[in-house]
Scaffold this motif. Sequence first.
Motif, PDB file in Angstrom:
ATOM      1  N   ALA A 141       0.825  -1.202   0.000  1.00  0.00           N
ATOM      2  CA  ALA A 141       0.000   0.000   0.000  1.00  0.00           C
ATOM      3  C   ALA A 141       0.861   1.254   0.000  1.00  0.00           C
ATOM      4  N   VAL A 142       0.352   2.278  -0.646  1.00  0.00           N
ATOM      5  CA  VAL A 142       0.961   3.602  -0.608  1.00  0.00           C
ATOM      6  C   VAL A 142       0.300   4.375   0.527  1.00  0.00           C
ATOM      7  N   ALA A 143       1.085   4.914   1.437  1.00  0.00           N
ATOM      8  CA  ALA A 143       0.525   5.652   2.569  1.00  0.00           C
ATOM      9  C   ALA A 143      -0.081   6.969   2.099  1.00  0.00           C
ATOM     10  N   VAL A 144      -1.290   7.243   2.539  1.00  0.00           N
ATOM     11  CA  VAL A 144      -1.930   8.517   2.233  1.00  0.00           C
ATOM     12  C   VAL A 144      -1.205   9.615   3.014  1.00  0.00           C
ATOM     13  N   GLU A 145      -0.924  10.707   2.354  1.00  0.00           N
ATOM     14  CA  GLU A 145      -0.203  11.814   2.983  1.00  0.00           C
ATOM     15  C   GLU A 145      -0.985  12.376   4.166  1.00  0.00           C
ATOM     16  N   ARG A 146      -0.267  12.710   5.246  1.00  0.00           N
ATOM     17  CA  ARG A 146      -0.858  13.322   6.435  1.00  0.00           C
ATOM     18  C   ARG A 146      -0.299  14.735   6.581  1.00  0.00           C
ATOM     19  N   LEU A 147      -1.180  15.709   6.780  1.00  0.00           N
ATOM     20  CA  LEU A 147      -0.760  17.099   6.905  1.00  0.00           C
ATOM     21  C   LEU A 147      -1.420  17.709   8.136  1.00  0.00           C
TER      22      LEU A 147
END
Length: 318
Positions: A8-14
Amino acid sequence: MERRERAAVAVERLAGVTRERFLRDIYPRRKPVVLTGLELGSCTTKWTADYLSQAEGSKEVKIHVSAVPQMDFLSKNFVYRTLPFDVFVRRAAEVKHKEYFLTEDEKYYLRSVGEDVRKDIADIRKQFPILAEDVHIPEYFEKDQFFSSVFRISSAGLQLWTHYDVMDNFLIQVTGKKRVVLYSPRDAPYLYLSGTKSEVLDVDNPDLEKYPLFMKAKRYQCVLEAGDVLFIPALWFHNVLSEEFGVALNVFWKHLPAESYDKTDTYGNKDPMAASRAIQILDRALKTLEELPEEYRDFYARRMVLRIQEKAYRNDYG
């Protein structure tokens, strides 16, 4: 069964994203992102099972009840039942039940709806007005774009089917923890669609004999903790697993002009009007091709596919 999903590609966290920054830098990218540190009101600390039960009391709610953790909308492997809200909350927070409909470890799911589901949209301010006072919704959109605010409660371990919505939305995780798996609209050919939903129920251990193309779909993933907000752009497929008993709020808004949407759609999952018309035209074209012998039908169908790719496909997908 051996675990066989793609990495899985980690969803960006901001953290601490302002409305201005969201609209300028994030929204135009049309990709999921987890926003943290937003002001959501007192709900993230107040909304315990006891508080929820006391706040809204014994009003009746229609719920999904499933004997298995993975709910499948296509095969309808669940039943609809009605319970007083406080009884539902207590049961949803339990692992084993003394009182139950199907089995002692059945799962519960509430998806709030309007007073008349044929005409009214879900709006927490109308269906759960006391709880609505505890919530501060991040309005990273214009007021006239707002469509609905959907109140959700899930048992621990409940997993919802993979689907897409036709409007943008914030999935606000108020309490508990969720794992969300997402797929780009571009990977629709690999998801074995039936309407807006994928036939692949188990995204972690898919039946690759039945769904061999599924492994080509690029998997994005994130875990939402209390206070996290996931931006899910319209048309992005998502599969949600509640790792704990939890409460969430979905806020949907219109990405397209209001006239683009079906006015009879109270759930936000009917295709835009132009898309529906195009699909109807395509179905008529395919019916016309049946007048030809198989060899010719195959040839002209391939020409149609090439024409669609040439005229309608994007070349700049990230």
